[in-house]
Design a protein around this motif. Structure first.
Motif, PDB file in Angstrom:
ATOM      1  N   GLU A 166      34.267  41.892  34.392  1.00 26.50           N
ATOM      2  CA  GLU A 166      33.869  42.498  33.122  1.00 26.50           C
ATOM      3  C   GLU A 166      33.114  43.807  33.355  1.00 26.50           C
ATOM      4  OE1 GLU A 166      31.409  41.427  29.024  1.00 26.50           O
ATOM      5  OE2 GLU A 166      32.383  39.800  30.155  1.00 26.50           O
ATOM      6  N   ALA A 167      32.234  43.820  34.349  1.00 25.67           N
ATOM      7  CA  ALA A 167      31.471  45.035  34.635  1.00 25.67           C
ATOM      8  C   ALA A 167      32.372  46.181  35.093  1.00 25.67           C
ATOM      9  CB  ALA A 167      30.408  44.745  35.689  1.00 25.67           C
ATOM     10  N   LYS A 168      33.534  45.832  35.642  1.00 25.70           N
ATOM     11  CA  LYS A 168      34.483  46.856  36.086  1.00 25.70           C
ATOM     12  C   LYS A 168      35.521  47.184  35.012  1.00 25.70           C
ATOM     13  CE  LYS A 168      35.946  46.819  40.411  1.00 25.70           C
ATOM     14  NZ  LYS A 168      35.318  48.007  41.028  1.00 25.70           N
ATOM     15  N   GLY A 169      35.381  46.561  33.829  1.00 23.76           N
ATOM     16  CA  GLY A 169      36.229  46.947  32.712  1.00 23.76           C
ATOM     17  C   GLY A 169      37.309  45.971  32.301  1.00 23.76           C
ATOM     18  N   THR A 170      37.378  44.783  32.924  1.00 21.27           N
ATOM     19  CA  THR A 170      38.373  43.777  32.538  1.00 21.27           C
ATOM     20  C   THR A 170      37.818  42.976  31.367  1.00 21.27           C
ATOM     21  OG1 THR A 170      39.204  43.635  34.808  1.00 21.27           O
ATOM     22  CG2 THR A 170      39.769  41.823  33.324  1.00 21.27           C
ATOM     23  N   ALA A 171      38.220  43.329  30.154  1.00 16.06           N
ATOM     24  CA  ALA A 171      37.624  42.746  28.955  1.00 16.06           C
ATOM     25  C   ALA A 171      38.039  41.295  28.744  1.00 16.06           C
ATOM     26  CB  ALA A 171      37.994  43.581  27.731  1.00 16.06           C
ATOM     27  N   TRP A 172      39.305  40.967  29.038  1.00 15.15           N
ATOM     28  CA  TRP A 172      39.812  39.617  28.786  1.00 15.15           C
ATOM     29  C   TRP A 172      39.784  38.822  30.094  1.00 15.15           C
ATOM     30  CZ3 TRP A 172      40.080  37.026  24.562  1.00 15.15           C
ATOM     31  CH2 TRP A 172      40.852  35.856  24.473  1.00 15.15           C
ATOM     32  N   PRO A 173      39.163  37.658  30.102  1.00 20.89           N
ATOM     33  CA  PRO A 173      39.031  36.909  31.358  1.00 20.89           C
ATOM     34  C   PRO A 173      40.381  36.583  32.002  1.00 20.89           C
ATOM     35  CG  PRO A 173      37.554  36.016  29.685  1.00 20.89           C
ATOM     36  CD  PRO A 173      38.431  37.005  28.993  1.00 20.89           C
ATOM     37  N   VAL A 174      40.431  36.772  33.305  1.00 15.90           N
ATOM     38  CA  VAL A 174      41.627  36.433  34.075  1.00 15.90           C
ATOM     39  C   VAL A 174      41.759  34.914  34.110  1.00 15.90           C
ATOM     40  CG1 VAL A 174      42.759  36.617  36.335  1.00 15.90           C
ATOM     41  CG2 VAL A 174      41.357  38.512  35.464  1.00 15.90           C
ATOM     42  N   ILE A 175      42.986  34.413  33.988  1.00 12.80           N
ATOM     43  CA  ILE A 175      43.219  32.961  33.961  1.00 12.80           C
ATOM     44  C   ILE A 175      42.907  32.361  35.324  1.00 12.80           C
ATOM     45  CG2 ILE A 175      44.996  31.173  33.704  1.00 12.80           C
ATOM     46  CD1 ILE A 175      46.383  33.029  31.692  1.00 12.80           C
ATOM     47  N   TRP A 176      42.129  31.282  35.292  1.00 13.76           N
ATOM     48  CA  TRP A 176      41.857  30.524  36.516  1.00 13.76           C
ATOM     49  C   TRP A 176      42.978  29.512  36.743  1.00 13.76           C
ATOM     50  CZ3 TRP A 176      38.387  32.092  39.866  1.00 13.76           C
ATOM     51  CH2 TRP A 176      37.334  32.890  39.411  1.00 13.76           C
ATOM     52  N   THR A 177      43.482  29.478  37.939  1.00 10.30           N
ATOM     53  CA  THR A 177      44.450  28.463  38.353  1.00 10.30           C
ATOM     54  C   THR A 177      43.850  27.687  39.513  1.00 10.30           C
ATOM     55  OG1 THR A 177      45.512  29.867  40.005  1.00 10.30           O
ATOM     56  CG2 THR A 177      46.339  30.020  37.737  1.00 10.30           C
ATOM     57  N   ALA A 178      44.429  26.543  39.828  1.00 14.20           N
ATOM     58  CA  ALA A 178      43.941  25.760  40.958  1.00 14.20           C
ATOM     59  C   ALA A 178      43.989  26.574  42.247  1.00 14.20           C
ATOM     60  CB  ALA A 178      44.752  24.478  41.089  1.00 14.20           C
ATOM     61  N   GLU A 179      45.016  27.401  42.385  1.00 13.54           N
ATOM     62  CA  GLU A 179      45.160  28.220  43.591  1.00 13.54           C
ATOM     63  C   GLU A 179      44.118  29.336  43.616  1.00 13.54           C
ATOM     64  OE1 GLU A 179      48.561  25.914  42.649  1.00 13.54           O
ATOM     65  OE2 GLU A 179      47.670  27.514  41.422  1.00 13.54           O
ATOM     66  N   ARG A 180      43.920  29.994  42.469  1.00 12.98           N
ATOM     67  CA  ARG A 180      42.921  31.057  42.426  1.00 12.98           C
ATOM     68  C   ARG A 180      41.523  30.505  42.686  1.00 12.98           C
ATOM     69  NH1 ARG A 180      40.306  34.247  37.418  1.00 12.98           N
ATOM     70  NH2 ARG A 180      39.240  35.850  38.634  1.00 12.98           N
ATOM     71  N   ASP A 181      41.224  29.329  42.153  1.00 13.49           N
ATOM     72  CA  ASP A 181      39.926  28.689  42.402  1.00 13.49           C
ATOM     73  C   ASP A 181      39.631  28.616  43.899  1.00 13.49           C
ATOM     74  OD1 ASP A 181      39.856  28.217  39.676  1.00 13.49           O
ATOM     75  OD2 ASP A 181      40.028  26.037  39.843  1.00 13.49           O
ATOM     76  N   ARG A 182      40.571  28.079  44.632  1.00 12.03           N
ATOM     77  CA  ARG A 182      40.368  27.848  46.066  1.00 12.03           C
ATOM     78  C   ARG A 182      40.259  29.161  46.835  1.00 12.03           C
ATOM     79  NH1 ARG A 182      39.389  22.404  47.832  1.00 12.03           N
ATOM     80  NH2 ARG A 182      40.248  21.038  46.219  1.00 12.03           N
ATOM     81  N   GLU A 183      41.098  30.132  46.473  1.00  8.28           N
ATOM     82  CA  GLU A 183      41.053  31.429  47.158  1.00  8.28           C
ATOM     83  C   GLU A 183      39.713  32.113  46.933  1.00  8.28           C
ATOM     84  OE1 GLU A 183      44.380  33.488  45.582  1.00  8.28           O
ATOM     85  OE2 GLU A 183      45.868  32.294  46.681  1.00  8.28           O
ATOM     86  N   MET A 184      39.237  32.094  45.678  1.00 10.35           N
ATOM     87  CA  MET A 184      37.964  32.709  45.363  1.00 10.35           C
ATOM     88  C   MET A 184      36.824  32.017  46.091  1.00 10.35           C
ATOM     89  SD  MET A 184      35.059  31.999  43.418  1.00 10.35           S
ATOM     90  CE  MET A 184      35.694  30.738  42.330  1.00 10.35           C
ATOM     91  N   TRP A 185      36.843  30.684  46.079  1.00  7.90           N
ATOM     92  CA  TRP A 185      35.764  29.917  46.734  1.00  7.90           C
ATOM     93  C   TRP A 185      35.720  30.220  48.228  1.00  7.90           C
ATOM     94  CZ3 TRP A 185      32.260  26.851  44.175  1.00  7.90           C
ATOM     95  CH2 TRP A 185      31.382  26.118  44.976  1.00  7.90           C
ATOM     96  N   ALA A 186      36.866  30.277  48.857  1.00 10.56           N
ATOM     97  CA  ALA A 186      36.913  30.579  50.293  1.00 10.56           C
ATOM     98  C   ALA A 186      36.364  31.971  50.584  1.00 10.56           C
ATOM     99  CB  ALA A 186      38.332  30.441  50.803  1.00 10.56           C
ATOM    100  N   ALA A 187      36.660  32.919  49.706  1.00  8.85           N
ATOM    101  CA  ALA A 187      36.202  34.289  49.912  1.00  8.85           C
ATOM    102  C   ALA A 187      34.693  34.430  49.731  1.00  8.85           C
ATOM    103  CB  ALA A 187      36.922  35.233  48.949  1.00  8.85           C
ATOM    104  N   LEU A 188      34.111  33.657  48.811  1.00 12.16           N
ATOM    105  CA  LEU A 188      32.687  33.825  48.492  1.00 12.16           C
ATOM    106  C   LEU A 188      31.797  32.786  49.161  1.00 12.16           C
ATOM    107  CD1 LEU A 188      32.775  34.792  44.710  1.00 12.16           C
ATOM    108  CD2 LEU A 188      32.894  36.249  46.736  1.00 12.16           C
ATOM    109  N   GLN A 189      32.296  31.563  49.309  1.00 11.75           N
ATOM    110  CA  GLN A 189      31.461  30.488  49.855  1.00 11.75           C
ATOM    111  C   GLN A 189      31.946  29.990  51.201  1.00 11.75           C
ATOM    112  OE1 GLN A 189      28.625  29.854  48.576  1.00 11.75           O
ATOM    113  NE2 GLN A 189      28.676  28.647  46.687  1.00 11.75           N
ATOM    114  N   GLY A 190      33.106  30.478  51.651  1.00  6.14           N
ATOM    115  CA  GLY A 190      33.676  29.965  52.881  1.00  6.14           C
ATOM    116  C   GLY A 190      32.887  30.387  54.111  1.00  6.14           C
TER     117      GLY A 190
END
Length: 317
Positions: free
Chosen positions: A293-317
């Motif tokens: 949102e801070a970078k200008g994406t007004a509508w939230p990107v859809i979360w999928t089971a695959e995106r969840d895991r990829e994001m978690w690995a990138a930030l918490q892995g």
């Protein structure tokens, strides 16, 4: 330090359920930071606010309603579209299912992805997930406001602004000055902001505060049973959101990567909010959405089971 387990997959302990009377014919079903339900008893029937995650879990709500009234449950109101709130609706076969027009549109757009995503994140909350027949579809929707009469008792359903999602609604019982807020407000629980509208949410909280409710049932956490607690709950939610989004906005201005923004945000959030329910679960999703949102994406990107895991690995892995 051990790495956090993905989302809430490590949270398998039993929660103590409370069923509290907060006014005449008004009850809060809460469970130590798990999703809340509300009950409104009228002259001839009852309304449930938020259905729980599976029809099997809905049976515990129904069982507790039967301890206080023999009136049938004729309405189930969905405060928004998230699976953990709505997939138990088939446990109320004789009820009309009500949500906002915007929430229904979000079920169409992303309901299946959200269902798959949340089941993967919250195994304990989706007890007997095989009992879920599929997506929950409302039988009644409305754009902004709707009044439901439970005999002589009025319940006002209202969309007061975008916040936790684009389609959040509240239920206001004017004869008792009680509001069921859904996830617009959390009490000693982290706000989940993966589908949020950060720049709108504070104004929506102002709109909620204008009701001057005597009592309020938040989306998670204990019921707020006097005006001071209601104000404190709204203020706590506002502080959580402003601290989080302010940090991420600053990171975006500094051209930080998402990982850098996450680490910076955790540094300011952990001391104030680290002990809140589902905090570690929410933070990667929250910072990801805030960064978008801070970078200008007004509508939230859809979360999928695959995106969840990829994001978690990138930030918490």
């Amino acid at each position: 330090m051990s790495k956090p387990q993905f989302a809430s997959t490590g949270d398998m302990g039993e929660k103590n359920v409370s069923f509290d009377r907060i006014g005449e014919g008004l009850y809060a079903y809460t469970a130590e930071g798990d999703p809340n339900s509300g009950i409104i008893e009228g002259d001839d029937c009852c309304m449930v606010i938020d259905a729980q995650a599976t029809p099997v879990m809905a049976q515990d709500v129904i069982k507790r309603v039967k301890t206080v009234t023999d009136k049938p449950i004729r309405y189930v109101v969905l405060s928004h579209y998230h699976a953990v709130r709505v997939l138990g609706a088939s446990g109320y076969p004789d009820a009309q299912i009500i949500c906002s027009d915007a929430a229904r549109e979000m079920i169409i757009e992303r309901g299946q992805q959200d269902m798959d995503s949340e089941i993967g994140r919250f195994p304990r909350l989706f007890q007997a997930v095989e009992s879920v027949p599929g997506l929950t579809w409302p039988t009644i929707t409305f754009p902004d406001k709707m009044t439901v009469w439970l005999g002589k008792r009025e319940v006002r359903l209202q969309h007061i602004g975008r916040a936790h999602t684009a389609g959040d609604i509240i239920a206001h019982v004017p004869d008792a000055d009680v509001v069921f807020s859904g996830d617009l407000v959390e009490y000693h629980s982290a706000c989940y902001c993966g589908d949020a509208h950060f720049t709108d949410w504070p104004t929506t909280l102002d709109n909620l505060a204008a009701f001057k409710a005597r009592a309020l049932v938040p989306g998670r956490g204990a019921p707020l049973t006097d005006a001071k607690q209601v104000n404190d709950g709204i203020a706590m939610t506002r502080d959580f959101l402003s601290t989080l989004y302010g940090s991420v906005q600053d990171s975006v201005k500094k051209n930080y990567t998402l990982k850098q923004a996450f680490d910076a945000c955790k540094a300011v959030m952990d001391p104030k909010f680290g002990k809140f329910a589902i905090y570690e679960h929410c933070m990667p999703f929250n910072v990801s959405r805030a960064y978008d949102e801070a970078k200008g994406t007004a509508w939230p990107v859809i979360w999928t089971a695959e995106r969840d895991r990829e994001m978690w690995a990138a930030l918490q892995g």
